[in-house]
Write a protein that holds these residues in place. Structure first.
Motif, PDB file in Angstrom:
ATOM      1  N   LYS A 176      28.181 -32.255  80.873  1.00  0.00           N
ATOM      2  CA  LYS A 176      28.296 -32.562  79.449  1.00  0.00           C
ATOM      3  C   LYS A 176      29.274 -31.576  78.819  1.00  0.00           C
ATOM      4  N   VAL A 178      30.198 -30.535  75.047  1.00  0.00           N
ATOM      5  CA  VAL A 178      29.829 -30.739  73.639  1.00  0.00           C
ATOM      6  C   VAL A 178      30.757 -29.932  72.734  1.00  0.00           C
ATOM      7  N   GLN A 231      21.226 -32.137  71.711  1.00  0.00           N
ATOM      8  CA  GLN A 231      22.198 -32.755  72.617  1.00  0.00           C
ATOM      9  C   GLN A 231      22.360 -31.921  73.897  1.00  0.00           C
ATOM     10  N   VAL A 232      22.522 -30.603  73.712  1.00  0.00           N
ATOM     11  CA  VAL A 232      22.712 -29.712  74.869  1.00  0.00           C
ATOM     12  C   VAL A 232      21.442 -29.662  75.705  1.00  0.00           C
ATOM     13  N   ALA A 270      19.144 -31.900  76.005  1.00  0.00           N
ATOM     14  CA  ALA A 270      18.965 -33.165  76.731  1.00  0.00           C
ATOM     15  C   ALA A 270      19.834 -33.180  77.991  1.00  0.00           C
ATOM     16  N   ALA A 271      21.064 -32.666  77.864  1.00  0.00           N
ATOM     17  CA  ALA A 271      21.975 -32.650  79.023  1.00  0.00           C
ATOM     18  C   ALA A 271      21.444 -31.729  80.116  1.00  0.00           C
ATOM     19  N   ARG A 290      20.900 -30.888  65.689  1.00  0.00           N
ATOM     20  CA  ARG A 290      21.376 -32.064  66.414  1.00  0.00           C
ATOM     21  C   ARG A 290      22.135 -31.625  67.684  1.00  0.00           C
ATOM     22  N   LEU A 291      23.017 -30.640  67.535  1.00  0.00           N
ATOM     23  CA  LEU A 291      23.798 -30.157  68.687  1.00  0.00           C
ATOM     24  C   LEU A 291      22.878 -29.533  69.736  1.00  0.00           C
ATOM     25  N   GLU A 292      21.898 -28.794  69.243  1.00  0.00           N
ATOM     26  CA  GLU A 292      20.959 -28.136  70.149  1.00  0.00           C
ATOM     27  C   GLU A 292      20.215 -29.176  70.988  1.00  0.00           C
TER      28      GLU A 292
END
Ligand code: ADP
Ligand code: MG
Lengths: 266, 253
Positions: free
Chosen positions: B220, B222, B246-247, B249-250, B242-244
């Motif tokens: 990923k 980001v 995303q990371v 989840a990856a 939101r970014l946290e």
């Protein structure tokens, strides 16, 4: 509250240590000396077996005044120093090679350990046949006895150099000589100093052993001579001076260490 | 065509021969770091992050694939790359100023110039009063700041940091990472930093690369488009959260 008794007991521990070291230890020594004198004066043993401390002192003084003592001390000192110097020149590069090269270490190490395992007295005859009984044979024995602790210290010191510091030196594009002077040598210095302290003490032992194998001068020669003439004060005196010499070697290296590793106390 | 400090990794594979057999550490890793950008690399432990950094530094040759700096292939260590490790790895026998001058001793700069740069770097780090102290007198945070300064002093184009705050306690960690940002804003470099903290990664960087468990791949990429300068309070904002997610989840995948 719990802190106070803890602190107090620490202080009293330190006081005790101080008393032990500077007061009780010397008293113990003087007590043993007094016991020795008492045993001699009770004529429990004949004086030619256990001499009076003053007899030893007188015997040494006579030799000293005739310049004999100094000559023999200098001979032993020279042998020990020369042997130790050889040992350093031999052991440091060898230790460095063993630490740095997997190949050479696999090839050489079994033989180095085997050589180290040979008892020096067992090859006394060979030493005399090959090198005679002059200073060469003593230098050989001193080197033979002292090289291993030095090599071992070098190997451990160089192997334990921080691998990230090595990476950094490579990133700085340091050449091997710069890596040696700026990283490996100072990093291994504490080990080298420990090894040198052991070897320096052994150097005097080595010189004495070398003289016992066959010599016509030196402190251990005085011991052999004293045995022949049943001169116990001479034997005791020579042993005493050998001990002092050994301690002095240790002391000189310890002083060197104190100076070279000053950063450790900062 | 290429800027100063653009680092490109192409199709990197690397394996170790261990007693238990071959360990594939990296598998087809490719990315490119833009000039003067701050990128963080996160991934589970043992996934090959340190290996990747050593390859990028030119300390290890990858089994296949290549690294290029400003368009030219990198196959040996370069002074254009600064390194910081988890432990400060200072030389305990050198004083603080001697430690920070070490990299300059291989550059051919005059002694005076070395000294001048060392003084101004210590000033920037706020360590001037410790110039003649030995590293044993420094706290963990000070030692790590010194290590960062040492990496920057020869003005490299790329700075690689391998979990540089990993050995510090939480408060010191925050402080030293803010210091890193402050220093970076004055000495702009291309930065790649390995960290275990997702929040730290987002707070510091322009971009976060996420690696898979071994064999490590980039799974990923980001982009962190939060405005700078950032502060710890940003961690409460919805964009940050939101970014946290995303990371995280990856990393879970
Ligand atoms: N020198 C080495 N020899 C053998 N295996 C290694 C070596 N260095 C690292 N490894 C292995 O490679 C994998 C990746 O290591 P590393 O790059 O240190 O991971 P990370 O930094 O992400 O924790 C690990 O499984 C590790 O055990
Ligand atoms: Mg790692």
């Amino acid at each position: 509250m719990a802190v106070v008794p803890a602190t107090r007991s620490r202080i009293s521990q330190m006081n005790w240590f101080w008393v032990l070291r500077w007061f009780l230890a010397p008293i113990l020594g003087m007590g043993l000396l007094a016991l020795w004198i008492a045993v001699v004066e009770a004529e429990y043993y004949p004086r030619f077996i256990l001499p009076h401390p003053f007899d030893i002192f007188d015997r040494m003084q006579v030799l000293y005044e005739r310049g004999i003592l100094e000559r023999h001390v200098m001979v032993t000192l020279k042998e020990a120093l020369a042997g130790l110097a050889f040992s350093i020149v031999l052991a440091l590069p060898l230790g460095y090679i063993v630490a740095r090269s997997k190949w050479l270490s696999a090839l050489l190490l079994p033989y180095l350990v085997a050589i180290r395992a040979i008892p020096v007295v067992a090859i006394a005859a060979l030493i005399v046949i090959w090198l005679g009984t002059d200073i060469k044979s003593k230098i050989f024995v001193v080197t033979f006895i002292t090289w291993f602790p030095l090599m071992e210290a070098t190997v451990v010191g160089v192997q334990n150099v921080d691998s990230h510091l090595r990476d950094l030196m490579r990133a700085y594009q340091a050449n091997p000589l710069q890596i040696f002077w700026k990283l490996e040598l100072p990093a291994a210095m504490p080990n080298l100093m420990s090894g040198l302290k052991i070897s320096a003490t052994l150097a005097v032992v080595g010189a004495a052993v070398g003289e016992l194998i066959g010599a016509s001068q030196g402190l251990a020669y005085l011991i052999v001579f004293g045995r022949g003439t049943s001169d116990a004060p001479l034997v005791f005196g020579a042993v005493g001076i050998l001990t002092v010499l050994s301690l002095a070697f240790y002391g000189v290296v310890a002083a060197l260490e104190h100076f070279v590793l000053a950063w450790r106390r900062a | 065509m290429t800027n100063n400090g653009s680092l490109v990794a192409s199709n990197i594979y690397h394996a170790y021969d261990a007693a238990a057999g071959r360990i594939q550490a990296l598998e087809n890793v490719s990315f490119s770091l833009g000039n003067e950008t701050f990128t963080c690399l996160v991934g589970p432990s043992g996934c090959g992050k340190s290996t990747l950094l050593r390859i990028l530094a030119g300390l290890v040759q990858p089994e296949s694939g290549s690294v290029s700096l400003n368009g030219s292939t990198l196959d040996s260590p370069r002074r254009k790359i600064g390194l910081v490790f988890q432990d400060a790895t200072l030389m305990p026998w050198r004083t603080v100023i001697q430690n920070i001058m070490l990299p300059l001793e291989f550059t051919g700069l005059s002694r005076q110039e070395q000294r001048r740069r060392a003084d101004s770097m210590l000033e920037l780090l706020g360590l001037s009063e410790f110039a003649n102290a030995y590293p044993s007198a420094l706290s963990g945070g000070m030692a790590q700041r010194l290590a960062i300064g040492r990496a920057l002093i020869y003005d490299p184009e790329v700075l690689l940091l391998d979990e540089p705050f990993g050995a510090l306690d939480a408060l010191t960690r925050e402080y030293v990472s803010e210091e890193l940002l402050r220093i970076w804003s004055q000495h702009k470099k291309t930065v790649l930093m390995v960290t275990h903290s997702i929040q730290e990664a987002i707070l510091l960087s322009d971009r976060v690369l996420v690696m898979s468990p071994r064999p490590g791949r980039i799974v990923k990429d980001v982009t962190i488009d939060l405005p700078r300068p950032r502060s710890l309070d940003d961690m409460l904002g919805t964009d940050f959260v939101r970014l946290e997610a995303q990371v995280r989840a990856a990393l879970r995948r």
